[in-house]
Design an enzyme around this catalytic site. Structure first.
Site, PDB file in Angstrom:
ATOM      1  N   LEU A  99      24.198  43.216  38.426  1.00  0.00           N
ATOM      2  CA  LEU A  99      23.124  42.876  39.357  1.00  0.00           C
ATOM      3  C   LEU A  99      22.386  41.618  38.909  1.00  0.00           C
ATOM      4  O   LEU A  99      22.175  40.682  39.689  1.00  0.00           O
ATOM      5  CB  LEU A  99      22.155  44.055  39.449  1.00  0.00           C
ATOM      6  CG  LEU A  99      21.086  43.993  40.527  1.00  0.00           C
ATOM      7  CD1 LEU A  99      21.695  44.285  41.889  1.00  0.00           C
ATOM      8  CD2 LEU A  99      19.981  45.003  40.228  1.00  0.00           C
ATOM      9  N   ARG A 187      18.430  34.969  51.880  1.00  0.00           N
ATOM     10  CA  ARG A 187      19.673  34.241  51.613  1.00  0.00           C
ATOM     11  C   ARG A 187      20.310  34.727  50.318  1.00  0.00           C
ATOM     12  O   ARG A 187      21.523  34.967  50.260  1.00  0.00           O
ATOM     13  CB  ARG A 187      19.383  32.742  51.540  1.00  0.00           C
ATOM     14  CG  ARG A 187      20.629  31.885  51.416  1.00  0.00           C
ATOM     15  CD  ARG A 187      20.268  30.412  51.318  1.00  0.00           C
ATOM     16  NE  ARG A 187      21.442  29.559  51.376  1.00  0.00           N
ATOM     17  CZ  ARG A 187      21.397  28.238  51.259  1.00  0.00           C
ATOM     18  NH1 ARG A 187      20.234  27.627  51.089  1.00  0.00           N
ATOM     19  NH2 ARG A 187      22.508  27.526  51.313  1.00  0.00           N
ATOM     20  N   ARG A 195      28.599  39.882  46.799  1.00  0.00           N
ATOM     21  CA  ARG A 195      29.201  39.914  45.466  1.00  0.00           C
ATOM     22  C   ARG A 195      29.319  41.344  44.939  1.00  0.00           C
ATOM     23  O   ARG A 195      30.344  41.717  44.348  1.00  0.00           O
ATOM     24  CB  ARG A 195      28.358  39.073  44.504  1.00  0.00           C
ATOM     25  CG  ARG A 195      28.441  37.575  44.714  1.00  0.00           C
ATOM     26  CD  ARG A 195      29.682  36.974  44.076  1.00  0.00           C
ATOM     27  NE  ARG A 195      29.797  37.348  42.678  1.00  0.00           N
ATOM     28  CZ  ARG A 195      29.139  36.751  41.674  1.00  0.00           C
ATOM     29  NH1 ARG A 195      28.311  35.750  41.939  1.00  0.00           N
ATOM     30  NH2 ARG A 195      29.310  37.140  40.431  1.00  0.00           N
TER      31      ARG A 195
END
Length: 473
Positions: A99, A187, A195
């Site tokens: 993360l 964004r 991802r």
């Protein structure tokens, strides 16, 4: 006369929900209205606060406008005006690494240094499918049991409880739960979800789904393209297969250029691989060019001509009134260094937060050995850590060393190779924070060695590297 208007700020989502519940009428609170209003600034002469009012008046129209501007015209920066805060609870230490590899976000993480840990952990679905659930659970419980034993023994030996916990945590695996608060714009969130959705870890893919589930109802016009493409899902395997094919034809590894011949002191492996060879003169020339004028090459020639004494005088003029709270000037970013460092998972958990650097890393490698805290060695407890390592290695072999979910068994003591490229300005920031006496010993020693190497290649401009406590010296 100039005017500054506070257009918005973070408010707790539960507070907003209570307001909407008690208010009359149909409220549709969304950060999309800010994005839409700011998107119109470049083509609409009306005041910005009026544009915001128009956007709020018709949210459906605002969302259509966002979709056209962000995705139709490709002005993705508009989505950066919409900001989200997330609580992430019961996330494994391994998933937190995935993360927090996303650079453009803000994270505040539960510290294993300051909090005494309960035996909260994840049994990954991959391990359950492999039929190793019970063995993994027994191993993790054993790690937490030895964590408590080592913690109490260190305290008995007179070590402060916080410092004892700081070292005892090296016994714990990356399957241990953590939690964090995260702030990022729409964004960045879209890219993060994409991802994570392409991650080989089931846990990371589930986090992606939960982030999308939480955010999409709030800002549907700003979150659209999050399905991984073959570029994201197959690139690693394609690269791996190609390398295997190349190695079959070239069995002898291609020689790696020798690191810059600056010694790396034990016990850490810190190698300076590359640096701006004329770093001092380049940085000082960039600073002087503003005053002297003319081409950079002309100014750098002059900087070279004034000698070390002249360069030192200029450096002192630039930094003489700097305090520990001041950043060195941006021109220091023209001095670049690349390091290869072998570091523990405990050190990497802190190092990865320096997101203005370029960091890439290899998997944790048991062949690199363990980072054993001195307090544990002094107390004669190193065998506790070695026994955990033996158990972890046996489990890893059963799961498969190359399996993406195997790292859940590695501990904070296990190590990996990390490649780091950063400029001298960021090195100053890192050094101030990580070499300070309050910093954790593992990363303090590691960054201290990086600073020493930096001083050898930038003898003038790296002269003030050091922790905040060392600054007056």
């Amino acid at each position: 006369m100039s005017k500054v208007i506070l257009a918005g700020y973070n408010v707790d989502a539960e507070v907003l929900a209570d307001i909407v519940k008690s208010a009359e009428g149909d409220w549709d609170l969304t950060p999309e209205t800010l994005s839409a209003a700011y998107a119109r600034i470049s083509r609409d002469a009306r005041p910005v606060d009026e544009l915001r009012q128009i956007a709020r008046a018709d949210v459906a129209k605002t969302r259509r406008q966002n979709e056209r501007i962000v995705f139709g015209l490709g002005h993705h920066s508009v989505a950066e005006h919409a900001v989200f805060n997330f609580d992430l609870i019961n996330i494994s230490r391994l998933a937190i690494e995935y993360l927090e590899s996303h650079r453009l976000a803000s994270y505040t993480e539960k510290s294993q240094r300051y909090i005494r840990l309960d035996s909260d952990f994840l049994i990954p679905e991959e391990w359950q499918q492999a039929g190793l659930k019970d063995e993994l659970k027994a191993f993790i419980l054993y790690c937490f049991e030895r964590y408590e034993v080592v913690l109490e023994k260190l305290k008995f030996n007179g070590i402060d409880e916080k410092l004892a916990g700081e070292d005892a945590r090296y016994m714990l695996p990356l399957a241990a739960f953590g939690q964090l608060g995260m702030t990022l714009n729409a964004r960045s969130l879209e890219y993060m979800i994409l991802r994570l959705a392409a991650s080989p870890l089931k846990e990371s893919r589930e986090i992606a789904s939960k982030l999308l589930e939480a955010a999409r109802p709030i800002a549907p016009s700003l979150l659209r393209y999050m399905d991984p493409t073959p570029y994201h899902t197959e690139r690693f395997e394609d690269t791996h297969n190609t390398l295997n094919r190349l190695m079959s034809h070239h069995p002898v590894p291609v020689p790696v250029p020798a690191p810059v011949p600056v010694p790396a002191p034990a016990p850490y492996e810190v190698a300076l691989l590359d640096f701006t060879t004329d770093g001092d003169s380049r940085i000082l020339a960039a600073l002087a060019q503003h005053f002297i004028g003319g081409s950079f090459s002309k100014v750098q020639d002059w900087i070279d001509a004034i000698g070390d004494e002249g360069r030192l005088q200029l450096f002192n003029a630039i930094t003489g009134k700097m305090s520990i709270h001041d950043a060195v000037p941006r021109e220091f970013e023209h001095g670049i260094m690349t390091f290869e460092v072998i570091m523990s998972a405990a050190a990497f958990a802190q190092f990865k937060r320096h997101r203005m650097t370029s960091i890439t890393w290899n998997p944790y490698d048991p062949d690199l050995g363990l980072t054993v805290p001195k307090a544990i060695t002094d107390a004669g407890l190193q065998d506790e850590l070695l026994l955990i390592n033996n158990k972890a290695t046996k489990l890893a072999n059963k799961m498969g060393m190359k399996h993406p979910a195997t790292p859940y068994v590695w501990t904070n003591a296990h190590r990996r190779r990390v490649l780091i490229t950063l400029n001298l300005r960021e090195m100053y920031h890192m050094s101030r924070l990580r070499e300070d006496e309050s910093a954790q010993w593992d990363i303090r020693q590691l960054v201290g060695q990086m600073s020493e190497l930096a001083r050898q290649v930038f003898p003038i401009c790296a002269g003030f590297l050091g922790g905040k406590d060392q600054f007056p010296k």
